[in-house]
Scaffold this motif. Structure first.
Motif, PDB file in Angstrom:
ATOM      1  N   GLU A 184     110.318 -33.718 -15.205  1.00 57.82           N
ATOM      2  CA  GLU A 184     111.625 -33.837 -14.863  1.00 57.82           C
ATOM      3  C   GLU A 184     112.369 -35.048 -15.734  1.00 57.82           C
ATOM      4  O   GLU A 184     111.769 -36.051 -15.870  1.00 57.82           O
ATOM      5  CB  GLU A 184     111.550 -34.227 -13.205  1.00 57.82           C
ATOM      6  CG  GLU A 184     112.971 -34.699 -12.679  1.00 57.82           C
ATOM      7  CD  GLU A 184     112.692 -34.936 -11.250  1.00 57.82           C
ATOM      8  OE1 GLU A 184     112.547 -34.077 -10.296  1.00 57.82           O
ATOM      9  OE2 GLU A 184     113.010 -36.151 -10.958  1.00 57.82           O
ATOM     10  N   HIS A 199     115.964 -27.703 -20.413  1.00 53.45           N
ATOM     11  CA  HIS A 199     115.729 -26.269 -20.305  1.00 53.45           C
ATOM     12  C   HIS A 199     114.895 -25.688 -21.291  1.00 53.45           C
ATOM     13  O   HIS A 199     113.938 -24.875 -21.381  1.00 53.45           O
ATOM     14  CB  HIS A 199     116.885 -25.354 -19.851  1.00 53.45           C
ATOM     15  CG  HIS A 199     117.415 -25.816 -18.301  1.00 53.45           C
ATOM     16  ND1 HIS A 199     118.676 -25.457 -18.103  1.00 53.45           N
ATOM     17  CD2 HIS A 199     116.891 -26.341 -17.684  1.00 53.45           C
ATOM     18  CE1 HIS A 199     118.752 -25.714 -16.831  1.00 53.45           C
ATOM     19  NE2 HIS A 199     117.920 -26.578 -16.580  1.00 53.45           N
ATOM     20  N   GLU A 236     112.744 -29.442 -15.672  1.00 52.97           N
ATOM     21  CA  GLU A 236     113.900 -29.616 -14.862  1.00 52.97           C
ATOM     22  C   GLU A 236     114.552 -30.881 -14.946  1.00 52.97           C
ATOM     23  O   GLU A 236     114.457 -31.899 -15.153  1.00 52.97           O
ATOM     24  CB  GLU A 236     113.151 -29.314 -13.296  1.00 52.97           C
ATOM     25  CG  GLU A 236     112.659 -28.127 -13.229  1.00 52.97           C
ATOM     26  CD  GLU A 236     112.551 -27.640 -11.555  1.00 52.97           C
ATOM     27  OE1 GLU A 236     112.850 -26.665 -11.020  1.00 52.97           O
ATOM     28  OE2 GLU A 236     112.155 -28.586 -10.996  1.00 52.97           O
ATOM     29  N   GLU A 291     119.481 -28.250 -11.648  1.00 59.85           N
ATOM     30  CA  GLU A 291     118.564 -27.865 -10.695  1.00 59.85           C
ATOM     31  C   GLU A 291     118.682 -28.821  -9.536  1.00 59.85           C
ATOM     32  O   GLU A 291     119.146 -28.264  -8.343  1.00 59.85           O
ATOM     33  CB  GLU A 291     117.103 -27.741 -10.950  1.00 59.85           C
ATOM     34  CG  GLU A 291     116.678 -26.687 -11.897  1.00 59.85           C
ATOM     35  CD  GLU A 291     116.684 -27.067 -13.426  1.00 59.85           C
ATOM     36  OE1 GLU A 291     116.511 -26.111 -14.310  1.00 59.85           O
ATOM     37  OE2 GLU A 291     117.415 -28.224 -13.567  1.00 59.85           O
TER      38      GLU A 291
END
Length: 777
Positions: free
Chosen positions: A701, A730, A735, A756
């Motif tokens: 992330e 991406h 994410e 997201e």
């Protein structure tokens, strides 16, 4: 070609000031006879892209000596329509700096690193002609042989090795003009001389280092000779010359040994020691990865006869111009010297040097800095021109030392010193005054000029360092104090610059601060916070709050960030923006993070025992924690003890904690991933412009820093940054979570760009345990 020859003979290429000078005419003749195409304007590349680093490595000394002047030209030649070019002895471009608006123009005809500007490649031009004549030259307009570069005026001078006078490169100043410049040729000659002076200084420093490294060998009873990295004799002990005399070899200042990668001219072959005396007797001396020189242990004669009596000679070896005097031996060629210098004398000189200089970087030390600052203030009172003191501290050097070792850290400090020499080339004094702390005295700069200088320095230090195939990032903080506003003595200026440095460090990496009177109150407040933090750790006065995180498209709760809060009996509620930097500076951040980790794991375990299913909780981790031996194993044990699954937590780290050791961090992340523990990068995009490290780290992330989110409505640049981060993440299967979402328009933009997740006041402020529980029901 016939046209070019005809133009030469009839003078069609002559310019307004009369016939071409003889040297230009001779260069044209060489080009015509060499069949150089006058219509060609792009210099042919001499090296492939992959070999450019090899080219630079082969010219490392020249590039290092030229670096401060090339850096200066970036600013001084900006918006002047001129560039400064550095080449090797064959005219191959090594570096180009100057007006950025000329980047496209110089690229069109090949004035870029790796391309040749010899006469045989591009015809008559200042670089090629200066190298051909081994003297300064100015070429302009139609004097250039090749037509596409006849709109340029160029001045060039050769750069000579201060030891043997050989040409080691060329320096050129080029501009888009058809007229002569009265200033460019003197400027390029003066700069070339300055580069030669730096080469001489580097040679002297390396000689000191070599003598220091070889003093033990020279003190041995056997015959030993010390040679520099180029294979030139530097020093021999008393036993060496008689041993060589017994072999029929006379030791002189020109004595050489063969060195790999350095070809010898035929005229030099008789200066080399015979191969029979060198077999298995040459030992390199290193400083880090760099070869300082070589120790040659000479063979003892088969008969233990008194060698000196046999040759009936008195032998003396001098350094640095090592010589041998053999008064009664006709075969010996006397060489004048400056006096006898033995190993002890060299060591004494080296020790004297070290009393005022740093032994690792060669910069001034704290003692010399204070002395020169005091002298500068005296001069300032007589002839005011402005004196500024800069203190520079590396951001994560302790982590690098701890992770990769002190030898690696020393190599990094050497590279940092080299970059500072380049950035602060015109500084009155540059010093290393502590393990990872440097200082500079800068004269004649206004406050605004200092701002620009410091900002460029931070930018340059923020770029990655390549050390032993490791990519290392070592951002810095800088504090500045100015005479007489911030102090009228050397001690006061250094103290106040140090105060400003601490404030810069409190703001985060890559920051600088000028001293102000109000900082003294902040220092006292920070000392009170430090005392209070220690008491808070002992008294368990920290609590944890949770800021919810949502899936933006569905509006579903998916996690929370655990945040630490502190209430002090005397100071009251202290905001994290004040106590977190103080904890980092005091070395308490690991203890605080351990407390937070324990509280979060205990709370997750309690929720699960009560039948609640908490979302994933993100926990901040410091670099020191991540690099502690057994960190992963200890974390897994703590999870097992609390019966908390690995997927219930996520570790958050800032970019700076990752980049001290990319390879080591990648291995750590892989181990965490194998145990099912996710990793998030916090404050992403705020610190580093080169983000290629993401392709090498198994990250789950990215958290877009709130400064970008808050600028969505008003700043197109920040919107573009968010789009680029989301697209890049991406593409890598990562994410994205946006921090600091406060408005519906920000949320709409992030949804549209397929971000997201998010957190911020639009959803919830950080919540206590009871309020956060209500979101889980």
């Amino acid at each position: 070609m016939k046209t070019a020859w005809h133009d030469l003979l009839v003078g069609a290429h002559h310019v307004g000031n009369g016939a071409l000078r003889d040297v230009i005419g001779e260069s044209w003749r060489r080009c015509v006879l060499g069949r150089v195409d006058p219509a060609r304007g792009e210099a042919p590349a001499r090296v492939e892209h992959d070999d450019l680093e090899t080219l630079r490595a082969a010219n490392e000394r020249l590039i290092a000596a030229s670096a401060p002047f090339m850096m200066q030209s970036r600013d001084q030649l900006a918006q002047t329509g001129t560039v400064m070019v550095l080449t090797d002895p064959q005219g191959v471009v090594l570096d180009v700096e100057g007006d950025p608006q000329l980047r496209q123009a110089i690229g069109e005809f090949g004035m870029t690193p790796g391309n040749s500007w010899s006469e045989s490649g591009i015809g008559t031009n200042a670089i090629g002609t200066a190298l051909a004549l081994a003297q300064p030259i100015q070429v302009h307009g139609a004097e250039h042989f090749c037509e596409p570069i006849q709109r340029w005026t160029c001045s060039a001078s050769v750069i000579r090795d201060p030891v043997d006078g050989s040409v080691v490169g060329a320096l050129d100043i080029s501009g888009m003009s058809r007229d002569y410049s009265a200033h460019s040729l003197p400027l390029v000659v003066t700069t070339a001389n300055s580069i030669e002076n730096r080469l001489a200084q580097m040679e002297l420093e390396e000689r000191f280092q070599l003598l220091e490294a070889g003093v033990a060998a020279l003190s041995a009873a056997r015959g030993v000779a010390l040679f520099d990295a180029r294979g030139r004799l530097v020093k021999a002990n008393e036993r060496a010359a008689p041993l060589l005399a017994a072999e029929g070899v006379v030791l002189t200042a020109e004595t050489r040994i063969p060195v790999a990668g350095r070809a010898a001219a035929d005229a030099e072959l008789d200066r080399f020691l015979p191969a029979r005396l060198l077999a298995d007797r040459v030992e390199p001396l290193f400083r880090g990865r760099r070869v300082l020189g070589y120790v040659v242990s000479l063979p003892e004669p088969a008969m233990r006869a008194p060698v000196v009596d046999e040759v009936d000679a008195t032998v003396r070896v001098l350094s640095p111009s090592a010589t041998v005097v053999v008064p009664e031996a006709a075969a010996a060629r006397p060489v004048s010297g400056t006096g006898e210098r033995d190993a002890v004398g060299d060591l004494q000189r080296r020790l004297a040097f070290l009393t005022t200089h740093d032994g690792l970087t060669g910069l001034a030390n704290r003692k010399l800095l204070a002395q020169r600052l005091g002298d500068a203030l005296v001069q300032e009172r007589c002839a005011p021109e402005g004196v500024g003191v800069l203190l520079i501290n590396l951001y994560n050097f302790k982590d690098i030392n701890h992770t990769l070792g002190h030898d690696f850290g020393d190599l990094l400090l050497e590279q940092v010193a080299d970059r500072l020499r380049r950035c602060l080339a015109d500084a009155h004094t540059l010093a290393r005054i502590g393990g990872d702390e440097f200082a500079a005295i800068v004269k004649g700069h206004s406050v605004e000029a200092l701002r620009g200088l410091v900002a460029r320095t931070l930018d340059y230090l923020g770029a990655s360092f390549c050390i032993e195939e490791h990519d290392v990032f070592a951002a810095a903080s800088i504090g500045i104090a100015i005479f007489p506003t911030d102090g009228d003595t050397a001690a006061a200026l250094l103290k106040n610059a140090d105060t400003a440095l601490h404030e810069a460090k409190a703001l985060g990496r890559n920051r600088f601060r000028f001293f102000s009177a109000g900082m003294q109150d902040l220092v006292r407040a920070r000392m009170s916070i430090g005392t209070g933090l220690r008491a808070a750790i002992e008294g368990d006065r920290f609590r944890v709050v949770y800021q919810p995180q949502y899936r933006l498209e569905a509006g579903r709760l998916v996690g929370a960030e655990a945040l630490v809060r502190w209430h002090d009996p005397e100071l009251g509620d202290v905001p994290p923006s004040r106590f977190i930097p103080a904890a980092e500076e005091a070395g308490l951040i690991v203890s605080i993070n351990d407390i937070v980790m324990a509280k979060v794991l205990a709370q997750i375990a309690l929720w699960r025992m009560r039948g609640l299913e908490p979302p994933r909780i993100s926990i901040n981790v410091a670099a020191q924690q991540l690099r502690e031996p057994g960190f992963v194993e200890q974390l897994c044990r703590r999870l097992d003890e609390r019966a908390v699954p690995a997927g219930a937590i996520c570790l958050e780290l800032t970019e700076g904690t990752l980049l001290a050791d990319i390879e080591g961090t990648a291995r750590m992340f892989e181990r965490l991933g194998r145990h099912g523990i996710a990793v998030s990068i916090d404050d992403f995009g705020t610190g580093y412009s080169s983000l290629s490290y993401l392709t090498r780290l198994p990250v789950h992330e990215l958290k877009v820093d709130q400064s970008f989110v808050q600028g969505i409505a008003s700043e197109a640049g920040k919107r573009s940054i968010i789009v680029a981060i989301v697209d890049m993440a991406h593409a890598l299967g990562i994410e994205v979570l946006a921090e600091g979402i406060e408005t519906e328009s920000q949320l709409a933009f992030l949804r549209e760009r397929r971000c997201e997740m998010g957190q911020g006041y639009l959803f919830h402020r950080p919540l206590g345990v009871d309020d956060f529980e209500k979101l889980m029901v």
